[in-house]
Design a protein around this motif. Structure first.
Motif, PDB file in Angstrom:
ATOM      1  N   THR A  97       5.061   3.438   2.756  1.00  0.00           N
ATOM      2  CA  THR A  97       5.634   2.411   1.927  1.00  0.00           C
ATOM      3  C   THR A  97       5.354   2.456   0.395  1.00  0.00           C
ATOM      4  O   THR A  97       6.030   1.835  -0.317  1.00  0.00           O
ATOM      5  N   ASN A  98       4.673   3.500   0.180  1.00  0.00           N
ATOM      6  CA  ASN A  98       4.150   3.784  -1.244  1.00  0.00           C
ATOM      7  C   ASN A  98       3.376   2.637  -1.857  1.00  0.00           C
ATOM      8  O   ASN A  98       3.699   2.250  -3.022  1.00  0.00           O
ATOM      9  N   ALA A  99       2.657   1.934  -0.977  1.00  0.00           N
ATOM     10  CA  ALA A  99       1.952   0.950  -1.513  1.00  0.00           C
ATOM     11  C   ALA A  99       0.660   1.248  -2.408  1.00  0.00           C
ATOM     12  O   ALA A  99       0.468   2.311  -2.482  1.00  0.00           O
ATOM     13  N   LYS A 100       0.356   0.223  -3.331  1.00  0.00           N
ATOM     14  CA  LYS A 100      -0.527   0.279  -4.491  1.00  0.00           C
ATOM     15  C   LYS A 100      -1.686  -0.634  -3.963  1.00  0.00           C
ATOM     16  O   LYS A 100      -2.620  -0.510  -4.826  1.00  0.00           O
ATOM     17  N   GLY A 101      -1.504  -1.703  -3.371  1.00  0.00           N
ATOM     18  CA  GLY A 101      -2.409  -2.835  -3.234  1.00  0.00           C
ATOM     19  C   GLY A 101      -3.512  -2.255  -2.350  1.00  0.00           C
ATOM     20  O   GLY A 101      -4.617  -2.844  -2.453  1.00  0.00           O
ATOM     21  N   ILE A 102      -3.606  -1.081  -1.684  1.00  0.00           N
ATOM     22  CA  ILE A 102      -4.652  -0.309  -0.843  1.00  0.00           C
ATOM     23  C   ILE A 102      -4.744   0.744  -1.294  1.00  0.00           C
ATOM     24  O   ILE A 102      -3.610   1.791  -1.573  1.00  0.00           O
ATOM     25  N   LYS A 103      -6.031   1.114  -1.341  1.00  0.00           N
ATOM     26  CA  LYS A 103      -6.270   2.662  -1.618  1.00  0.00           C
ATOM     27  C   LYS A 103      -7.337   3.289  -0.833  1.00  0.00           C
ATOM     28  O   LYS A 103      -8.333   2.508  -0.589  1.00  0.00           O
ATOM     29  N   VAL A 104      -7.239   4.513  -0.701  1.00  0.00           N
ATOM     30  CA  VAL A 104      -8.194   5.300  -0.037  1.00  0.00           C
ATOM     31  C   VAL A 104      -9.091   6.191  -0.857  1.00  0.00           C
ATOM     32  O   VAL A 104      -8.431   7.185  -1.472  1.00  0.00           O
ATOM     33  N   LYS A 105     -10.161   5.835  -0.903  1.00  0.00           N
ATOM     34  CA  LYS A 105     -11.398   6.734  -1.846  1.00  0.00           C
ATOM     35  C   LYS A 105     -11.947   7.608  -1.172  1.00  0.00           C
ATOM     36  O   LYS A 105     -12.717   7.566  -0.216  1.00  0.00           O
ATOM     37  N   ARG A 106     -11.935   8.993  -1.664  1.00  0.00           N
ATOM     38  CA  ARG A 106     -12.650   9.872  -0.821  1.00  0.00           C
ATOM     39  C   ARG A 106     -13.956  10.182  -1.256  1.00  0.00           C
ATOM     40  O   ARG A 106     -14.280   9.882  -2.658  1.00  0.00           O
ATOM     41  N   GLY A 107     -14.878  10.535  -0.964  1.00  0.00           N
ATOM     42  CA  GLY A 107     -16.523  10.879  -1.377  1.00  0.00           C
ATOM     43  C   GLY A 107     -17.346  10.323  -0.616  1.00  0.00           C
ATOM     44  O   GLY A 107     -17.267   9.420   0.247  1.00  0.00           O
ATOM     45  N   GLY A 112     -14.144   5.126   0.897  1.00  0.00           N
ATOM     46  CA  GLY A 112     -13.888   4.288   1.961  1.00  0.00           C
ATOM     47  C   GLY A 112     -12.293   3.628   1.394  1.00  0.00           C
ATOM     48  O   GLY A 112     -11.554   4.156   0.608  1.00  0.00           O
ATOM     49  N   THR A 113     -11.633   2.720   2.300  1.00  0.00           N
ATOM     50  CA  THR A 113     -10.665   2.086   1.975  1.00  0.00           C
ATOM     51  C   THR A 113     -10.894   0.615   0.950  1.00  0.00           C
ATOM     52  O   THR A 113     -11.846  -0.350   1.180  1.00  0.00           O
ATOM     53  N   TYR A 114     -10.322   0.658  -0.116  1.00  0.00           N
ATOM     54  CA  TYR A 114     -10.425  -0.175  -1.171  1.00  0.00           C
ATOM     55  C   TYR A 114      -8.955  -1.014  -1.260  1.00  0.00           C
ATOM     56  O   TYR A 114      -7.949  -0.587  -1.021  1.00  0.00           O
ATOM     57  N   ALA A 115      -9.188  -2.628  -1.804  1.00  0.00           N
ATOM     58  CA  ALA A 115      -7.867  -3.158  -1.667  1.00  0.00           C
ATOM     59  C   ALA A 115      -8.115  -4.232  -3.323  1.00  0.00           C
ATOM     60  O   ALA A 115      -9.055  -4.368  -3.416  1.00  0.00           O
ATOM     61  N   HIS A 116      -6.852  -4.436  -3.765  1.00  0.00           N
ATOM     62  CA  HIS A 116      -6.864  -5.355  -4.799  1.00  0.00           C
ATOM     63  C   HIS A 116      -7.519  -6.413  -4.104  1.00  0.00           C
ATOM     64  O   HIS A 116      -7.530  -7.080  -3.120  1.00  0.00           O
ATOM     65  N   VAL A 117      -8.181  -7.417  -5.293  1.00  0.00           N
ATOM     66  CA  VAL A 117      -8.918  -8.632  -5.009  1.00  0.00           C
ATOM     67  C   VAL A 117      -8.103  -9.441  -4.243  1.00  0.00           C
ATOM     68  O   VAL A 117      -8.642 -10.258  -3.338  1.00  0.00           O
TER      69      VAL A 117
END
Length: 284
Positions: A97-107, A112-117
């Motif tokens: 969906t090309n979403a930006k409210g949820i992001k996956v951070k590597r490392g 982990g999985t991050y999301a807008h507040v």
């Protein structure tokens, strides 16, 4: 997300990572929130994302905040959500969906999985309404600490411009005032201040007062952080140009070109933006 700083909040003993930009567009670790419920946080997140209510919420959030969101793919997911065979993961949601409210951070650290507040609080509520309240409470504490730090840095910047102003007035006193007799010295100080005012703001202090008869303070009190930074640089440069014996006209032209160049260079600086947002938050 701009220039990020990593922070932590604590909710009922659970340490939760926060990717902060100094604004309210922070991203909170869903992975850490999920650990309140299970030692398998990825499974918890996937279970949450397969429900119809979650898909609908995520889709509406994206439609409100993301011009590049793909509504057709969202509608397909919404029609399938809740069925026994339906599965969803953060990576699948983002890539489709090309979403930006949820992001996956590597490392290894902070991954982990991050999301807008907005989304993170919704997820925390699904985990536990009580837990959500503790997450919100400590997030507010984190933002208050952050705003306090940013406000301090803002005040330090204002102090820096005052120090530079002393360098500037000393240069005027040592190189220009001795050539003026009587009370003319005061006029020289005011005029040199207006050389900087016109170079940076495009007007003299008197012009500003005439345009703003009901306002307290002066022209520089309403300066943005971008302008304060440039003003400090202009004061140092003007002091040097005075010592070199440059005429007022030469200095005015040079300083105006310098101001325009530096304001342009600072326009999209994420650190300056974060500081200005922090000042606005602290004043609210």
């Amino acid at each position: 997300m701009g220039e990020e700083a990593n922070g932590k909040i604590n909710a009922l003993g659970v340490q939760i990572g926060v990717s902060s930009t100094g604004t309210r567009d922070d991203y909170i670790s869903l992975t850490d929130i999920a650990r309140y419920k299970s030692d398998e946080p990825n499974d918890v997140i996937k279970n949450w994302m397969r429900t119809r209510s979650t898909i609908e919420f995520l889709g509406v959030w994206e439609e409100l905040h993301n011009e590049d969101f793909k509504p057709v793919e969202f509608e397909r997911f919404k029609s399938e959500a809740g069925a026994n065979a339906f599965t969803m993961s953060p990576s699948k949601w983002i890539s489709t969906t090309n979403a930006k409210g949820i992001k996956v951070k590597r490392g290894r650290y902070g991954g982990g999985t991050y999301a807008h507040v907005d989304i993170a609080f919704e997820f925390a509520s699904w985990i536990s309404p009580e837990f959500k309240l503790y997450v919100i409470k400590d997030y507010q504490r984190l933002k208050a600490d952050e705003n306090s730090r940013l406000s301090l840095e803002w005040n330090e910047k204002r102090l820096f411009t005052k120090i530079n102003y002393r360098i500037h007035t000393d240069a005027v006193k040592e190189n220009l005032v001795p050539n003026i007799k009587g009370k003319g010295g005061k006029f020289v100080y005011a005029t040199e201040a207006d050389v900087l005012n016109v170079a940076l703001f495009g007007k003299t202090a008197k012009q500003w007062r005439d345009e703003n008869p009901g306002k307290q303070g002066n022209l520089r009190d309403g300066a943005t952080l971008h302008q304060l930074i440039v003003l400090a640089n202009l004061e140092s440069m003007n002091a040097q140009l005075i010592k070199e014996g440059r005429s007022r006209q030469e200095r005015a032209e040079y300083l105006n070109a310098m101001a325009r160049e530096q304001l342009s260079a600072l326009a999209d600086n994420p650190t300056v933006k974060a500081l200005e947002d922090g000042e606005a938050g602290g004043a609210a």
